[in-house]
Design a protein around this motif. Structure first.
Motif, PDB file in Angstrom:
ATOM      1  N   ASP A 162      -1.240   3.905  -3.638  1.00 61.46           N
ATOM      2  CA  ASP A 162      -1.656   2.642  -3.032  1.00 61.46           C
ATOM      3  C   ASP A 162      -1.199   1.427  -3.851  1.00 61.46           C
ATOM      4  O   ASP A 162      -1.975   0.544  -4.191  1.00 61.46           O
ATOM      5  N   HIS A 189       0.830  -1.213   0.000  1.00 61.38           N
ATOM      6  CA  HIS A 189       0.000   0.000   0.000  1.00 61.38           C
ATOM      7  C   HIS A 189       0.869   1.270   0.000  1.00 61.38           C
ATOM      8  O   HIS A 189       0.707   2.161   0.827  1.00 61.38           O
ATOM      9  N   THR A 204       0.527  -2.072  -4.417  1.00 63.33           N
ATOM     10  CA  THR A 204       0.793  -3.299  -3.673  1.00 63.33           C
ATOM     11  C   THR A 204       1.134  -4.420  -4.653  1.00 63.33           C
ATOM     12  O   THR A 204       0.400  -4.640  -5.621  1.00 63.33           O
TER      13      THR A 204
END
Length: 381
Positions: free
Chosen positions: A160, A145, A162
């Protein structure tokens, strides 16, 4: 004025190619005129201060002579005392006359000091987190994140993000220009610190490791090949200072630059001009790749660093990288290059909108389908 002059010298070929000589000449004259105006103002202040001080000094001397005459006649003061006071007055006003010069030099010193201090006061962040992650748990390389905004900018360039990467994987990162691909790599190198989230490398948060420890494990080839004045050998040894001749040769062969170096009259001792001006774009990129390979990194980062290579040379390079036991992050705009990787990460406006192999992305992500079609039709993306 120096900034304009530096830009013109560095961009001389571009200026000639775009026939912008007159425009850049006007820019330089404008800069020199601004410098002239500021210099004239400073000199006017200086030249006005000196006559004013001289006038005050002469008035003071006349005052002392007039009053001293009367005191000498009255017998209350000796002639020597009057001469001494006048001498002290000369010395005092001479010192004051230098004050305007001191002010001018102090202003120049302050301007230079501000520029130097901006560099000297820059510190590399070595702060660490309090908890270490145990080895061999989770993914070898992992973004959790992660979000990031460049200093002085309000818009997030990484939003964000990931993903997880296993050791030895070959990952292609694709996306439009400005999507945030290079920013992700810079965060991994800790050229910038993340605003939110965390990055794990070799099973540990990168903030646990010192910058030297972190970057020693990474071979980085930037988007713009940067070479330094000196010989080819000296540039390659940036990757590993004590590299042997055998290591130099192996890295050069893998980077597909060995035969080119051998053709130079002085081989590895061939001198490179400033920023590699006497080499082609492809040669500079391949030397940069060899410089990264010579340290045998755990992670190899190629930030669109094969863009100047022809198809055959690029294919040979990617094939040669299979002999290196390292994880590879490859930023590219070429679908044929991405297809040779284990997985493809697709980035759009700072977000990762898809990951998978070529067939998976082609079937599920419209943006990737558009990229493939544009390249099949011969349109650059």
């Amino acid at each position: 004025m120096n900034d304009v002059l530096r830009e013109n010298l560095m961009g001389m070929k571009v200026i000639k190619a775009f026939v912008r000589k007159n425009h850049e000449s006007n820019r330089f004259h404008q800069a020199t005129n601004e410098l002239k105006d500021l210099t004239v103002k400073a000199l006017r202040l200086t030249e006005a201060a000196i006559p004013l001080l001289l006038l005050l000094m002469n008035i003071a001397i006349l005052f002392l002579l007039w009053n001293g005459r009367s005191a000498v006649i009255d017998g209350s003061v000796q002639v020597g005392d009057v001469v001494a006071v006048i001498n002290y007055g000369f010395r005092t006003t001479a010192a004051l006359s230098m004050f305007s010069f001191i002010i001018m030099f102090l202003s120049r010193t302050k301007a230079s000091l501000d520029r130097v201090s901006e560099v000297l006061d820059t510190t590399e962040n070595e702060w660490v987190v309090h908890t270490k992650r145990k080895d061999n748990q989770g993914s070898w390389l992992q973004f959790n994140h992660v979000s990031f905004t460049y200093p002085g900018n309000n818009d997030q360039v990484v939003k964000d993000i990931t993903f997880q990467i296993d050791k030895g994987e070959r990952i292609a990162i694709m996306g439009e220009t400005g999507a945030g691909k290079s920013s992700i790599l810079q965060l991994l190198l800790r050229l910038y610190e993340v605003d939110e989230g965390s990055i794990l490398f070799m099973y540990q948060d990168i903030r646990v490791q010192t910058l030297k420890e972190l970057r020693h494990e990474i071979g980085f080839v930037p988007q713009e090949a940067v070479l330094f004045s000196g010989t080819i050998r000296e540039n390659l040894l940036w990757g590993k200072e004590d590299a042997t001749e055998e290591e130099l040769t192996k890295a050069a062969k893998a980077a597909q630059i060995y035969e080119t170096i051998e053709q130079f009259p002085r081989g590895y001792d061939t001198r490179i001009g400033q920023k590699g001006v006497n080499l082609s774009g492809g040669q500079k990129q391949r030397i940069s790749i060899a410089r990264a390979l010579i340290r045998r990194p755990s992670l190899l980062i190629l930030d669109d660093s094969t863009s100047a290579l022809d198809v055959t040379t690029e294919q040979k390079l990617l094939k040669a990288l299979e002999d290196y036991e390292c994880t590879i992050l490859l930023v590219t705009h070429k679908v044929r290059t991405a297809k040779m990787c284990d997985r493809i990460f697709l980035i759009e406006e700072g977000r990762m909108i898809g990951e998978g192999n070529h067939e998976e992305l082609l079937a599920t992500i419209p943006l990737y389908e558009d990229i493939v079609k544009s390249q099949e039709e011969g349109v650059s993306v």
